[in-house]
Design an enzyme around this catalytic site. Structure first.
Site, PDB file in Angstrom:
ATOM      1  N   LYS A  55       0.818  -1.324   0.355  1.00  0.00           N
ATOM      2  CA  LYS A  55      -0.351   0.036   0.187  1.00  0.00           C
ATOM      3  C   LYS A  55       0.854   1.653   0.144  1.00  0.00           C
ATOM      4  CE  LYS A  55      -3.952  -2.356   2.103  1.00  0.00           C
ATOM      5  NZ  LYS A  55      -4.561  -3.069   2.910  1.00  0.00           N
ATOM      6  N   GLN A  99      -4.748  -1.806   9.655  1.00  0.00           N
ATOM      7  CA  GLN A  99      -4.614  -2.977   8.985  1.00  0.00           C
ATOM      8  C   GLN A  99      -5.127  -4.571   9.522  1.00  0.00           C
ATOM      9  OE1 GLN A  99      -3.402  -3.167   5.566  1.00  0.00           O
ATOM     10  NE2 GLN A  99      -4.112  -5.664   5.884  1.00  0.00           N
ATOM     11  N   ASP A 122     -11.212   2.930   4.403  1.00  0.00           N
ATOM     12  CA  ASP A 122     -11.549   1.621   4.281  1.00  0.00           C
ATOM     13  C   ASP A 122     -12.854   1.443   3.946  1.00  0.00           C
ATOM     14  OD1 ASP A 122      -9.850  -0.402   4.015  1.00  0.00           O
ATOM     15  OD2 ASP A 122      -9.123   0.345   5.922  1.00  0.00           O
TER      16      ASP A 122
END
Ligand SMILES: Nc1nc(=O)c2c([nH]1)NC[C@@H]1CN(c3ccc(C(=O)N[C@@H](CCC(=O)O)C(=O)O)cc3)C=[N+]21
Length: 293
Positions: A55, A99, A122
């Site tokens: 990422k 994460q 997200d």
């Protein structure tokens, strides 16, 4: 033989669109501040570290700044929440990604709920998920993996309206938001899962199948309706002595069989994975643009 849906190529095209947009803004506005993404990694899971590295590398490519927050596996909820509060308050941070999965002692729900919805790139905050469910007209953020799947279907001209879409899996991060997106596009949506009876018969009805059940090669070629579009979200490592690493990645669909029956199919790797990252960066750019309104 199915059309192979090239997620790597589409993902790269999206990264290039983002790069060009950021570069154009920077060239015309001396006070322009590049978009900023905070990536929070708790603990030392190898797969999580790899994904976070991928990422960050993608961010570098397109001119998105990253802020790394790395916390030990035994961090307390309170300490993690304090970090999120600080990132929420930092105006140079437009997106916050925690994460997953978090170590088991942490309260994932409380942690995800703490991110302000506008920075939740997200798309996992209840406010963003709920917006999808009510077909809200307000700005909200769509979870990266389902958004990437939809983008692939669109860019390959796969029609959804009136079609039977089957989502195999019901996770917060993929199955549920994916079903809502397909519904919003006027597909007839069936969500099925490990407790469903006769999965094979349900899958065989699908014009569009989204496999997101996390079981290596579970969907066989013989389960598919000929010509179906198959989006394989699974990323599973299976032993393979012929590989240097001793393993290889496969999806939730038995690819070699499925591609003989399907009309279009995503490979693993090179399908949905690169799209997840591309959509994360796109969400970060969108979050920044909204922050300036
Ligand atoms: N808060 C949060 N957001 C996520 O989006 C999130 C997460 N947690 N936890 C883990 C999963 C997994 N995930 C992937 C992203 C890219 C690839 C990807 O690009 N894969 C390459 C292969 C990579 C390789 O070779 O190892 C491909 O499919 O071609 C895979 C998996 C994001 N996730």
């Amino acid at each position: 033989m199915a059309t192979v849906i090239d997620g790597k190529a589409v993902g790269d095209a999206i990264l290039e669109e983002i790069r060009a947009e950021v570069a154009a803004k920077a060239a015309t506005d001396a006070s322009y501040q590049a978009p900023g993404l905070a990536v929070v990694l708790v603990g030392d899971r190898k797969d999580s570290a790899t994904y976070v590295r991928m990422k960050k590398k993608a961010c570098e490519k397109v001119g998105i700044r990253t802020v790394s927050v790395t916390l030990p596996a035994d961090v307390t909820d309170a300490a993690l929440l304090a970090q999120i509060d600080a990132l929420n308050a930092d105006s140079s941070v437009h997106g916050i990604l925690v994460q997953l999965p978090l170590p088991a002692h942490l309260n994932e729900e409380v942690v995800l709920n703490r991110i302000v919805p506008a920075k939740d790139v997200d798309g996992l905050h209840p406010m963003n998920v709920a917006s999808l469910a009510i077909k809200s007209k307000l700005p909200y953020i769509v979870a990266c993996t389902p958004a990437g799947c939809l983008e692939l279907l669109d860019r390959y001209g796969i029609e959804l309206e009136g079609k039977k879409a089957v989502v195999l899996g019901r996770s917060r991060i993929v199955g549920v938001p994916m079903s809502l997106l397909l519904l919003a596009r006027n597909a007839t949506v069936t969500i099925c899962h490990s407790k469903s009876k006769d999965l094979e018969a349900i899958v065989r009805e699908a014009d569009v199948l989204i496999a997101c059940c996390g079981q290596a090669q579970m969907v066989k070629g013989s389960w598919l309706k000929p010509g179906a579009a198959v989006i394989d979200v699974g990323i599973n490592a299976i032993d393979d002595a012929t590989k240097k690493a001793g393993y290889r990645l496969v999806g939730d669909v038995a690819y070699d069989e499925a591609k003989e029956v399907a009309g279009a199919i995503t490979p693993v790797p090179g399908g949905v994975g690169p799209m997840t990252i591309a959509m994360l960066l796109k969400n970060t750019l969108i979050a920044q643009q909204r922050a300036h309104i």
